[in-house]
Design a protein around this motif. Sequence first.
Motif, short mmCIF file in Angstrom:
data_model
loop_
_atom_site.label_atom_id
_atom_site.label_comp_id
_atom_site.label_asym_id
_atom_site.label_seq_id
_atom_site.Cartn_x
_atom_site.Cartn_y
_atom_site.Cartn_z
N SER A 1 -20.40 51.49 53.15
CA SER A 1 -21.53 52.37 53.45
C SER A 1 -22.34 52.78 52.22
N ILE A 2 -21.91 52.41 51.03
CA ILE A 2 -22.68 52.72 49.82
C ILE A 2 -22.90 51.44 49.02
N SER A 3 -23.87 51.47 48.12
CA SER A 3 -24.19 50.30 47.33
C SER A 3 -23.12 50.05 46.27
N THR B 1 -23.65 52.35 43.23
CA THR B 1 -23.14 53.70 43.43
C THR B 1 -21.62 53.72 43.35
N SER B 2 -20.98 52.69 43.92
CA SER B 2 -19.53 52.59 43.85
C SER B 2 -19.07 52.49 42.40
N VAL C 1 -26.64 59.56 44.64
CA VAL C 1 -25.34 59.82 45.25
C VAL C 1 -25.46 60.95 46.27
N GLY D 1 -18.57 57.45 52.48
CA GLY D 1 -18.41 56.42 51.47
C GLY D 1 -18.26 56.98 50.07
N GLU D 2 -19.09 57.98 49.75
CA GLU D 2 -19.01 58.59 48.43
C GLU D 2 -17.68 59.33 48.24
#
Length: 283
Positions: free
Chosen positions: A78-80, A83-84, A133, A138-139
Motif C-alpha cells: 500500500s506504500i511506494s 517511502t518503504s 509519509v 502500510g506506514e
Amino acid sequence: MIGITLIWGFTFLIVHLAVGHSGPLFFVGLRFVAAGLLTMVVFRGALRGLTKTELVAGSAIGVTIFLGYALQTYGLQSISSSTSAFLTALYVPMVPLIQWLVMRRPPRALTWAGIALAFVGLLFLAGPDAWQVGLGHGEVATLLSAAAIAAEIILIGRFASEVDSSRITVVQLLVGGLLSFAMMPIAGESIPAFSWVWLLAGLGLGIASALIQLTMNWAQKSVSPTRATIIYASEPVWAGIIGRIAGDRLPPLAILGGVFIIAGVIVSELNPRRRSHGELPAE
C-alpha cells in the motif's frame, strides 16, 4: 560485515525477479528454510551441543527476522518503495537509542556522527517522494519492520558472546522460515505454481542467507550493535551499484546518499577507543 552487505545488494535484484512468480511469504519461507536446512547439514555435528540459551535466543532472533521481512512486504502492498526505504532506514537511529535507553550504553560522539551521516545518506537514497509519509496501515507496518530489524541486530549483539555461532544460526533461520510458511493461510497466500525462477532463486538466496546470518552472529561477537548498524547501512549502496550495472540509472541524489553512507562508516571507525581484555566493544 562489509562483505555481507555486498551479498545483500545482490539479493534485491534476485528477489525482484522471484516475487513475480511467487507470493512473498512463500518465497521468504523457502529462502530461510532452505538456509536453515543447509546449515543444519553443514553443522550437524555441532548441533549435538545445542543449549537452552541458543534455542531461546535463536528463536527470538528468528521471530525478528520473520517480522522484519513480513511487515515490510505487507507495507509495500500500500506504500511506494521509496517511502518503504525511508521508513525502514529508521532502524539506523533506533539501534543506538534502544541500546542507550535499555542497556544504558551511550554511543561515542564519533559513532553518533557516523549514525547521522548514514541516516542522511539513506534518506537521499530513498528520494524526495519518500517524504510523503502518512499514518496508514502500510506506514505503521513498515515502521514496525524497522523496529524488528533493530531488535534483530541488538539481540544478535546481546547473545553473540554466549552462544555458538553455527548452532544459533540454524535455529534462527529455521524459525524465520517456518513462521513465514505458517502465516501463509492467515494472509490468504497460496502455494504458487511451480517455477524454476522461484526455486532456483530461493535456493540461491538460501545459501546467501546462511552466509549472512552466520557472519552476523560471528562478527558481532567483537563489533557492537551500533557500529554494526552503520556498516549494514551500506547495503543499499551496493544494491545501487549492482542495479546500475544491470541497467538502472542512479539519480545524483542517490549517488550523494551513497557518499554519505560511506562517510558514516569511515567516521564511526575513526580513533577507536582502546579497551582492555574482556571489556565490551566500544559503541
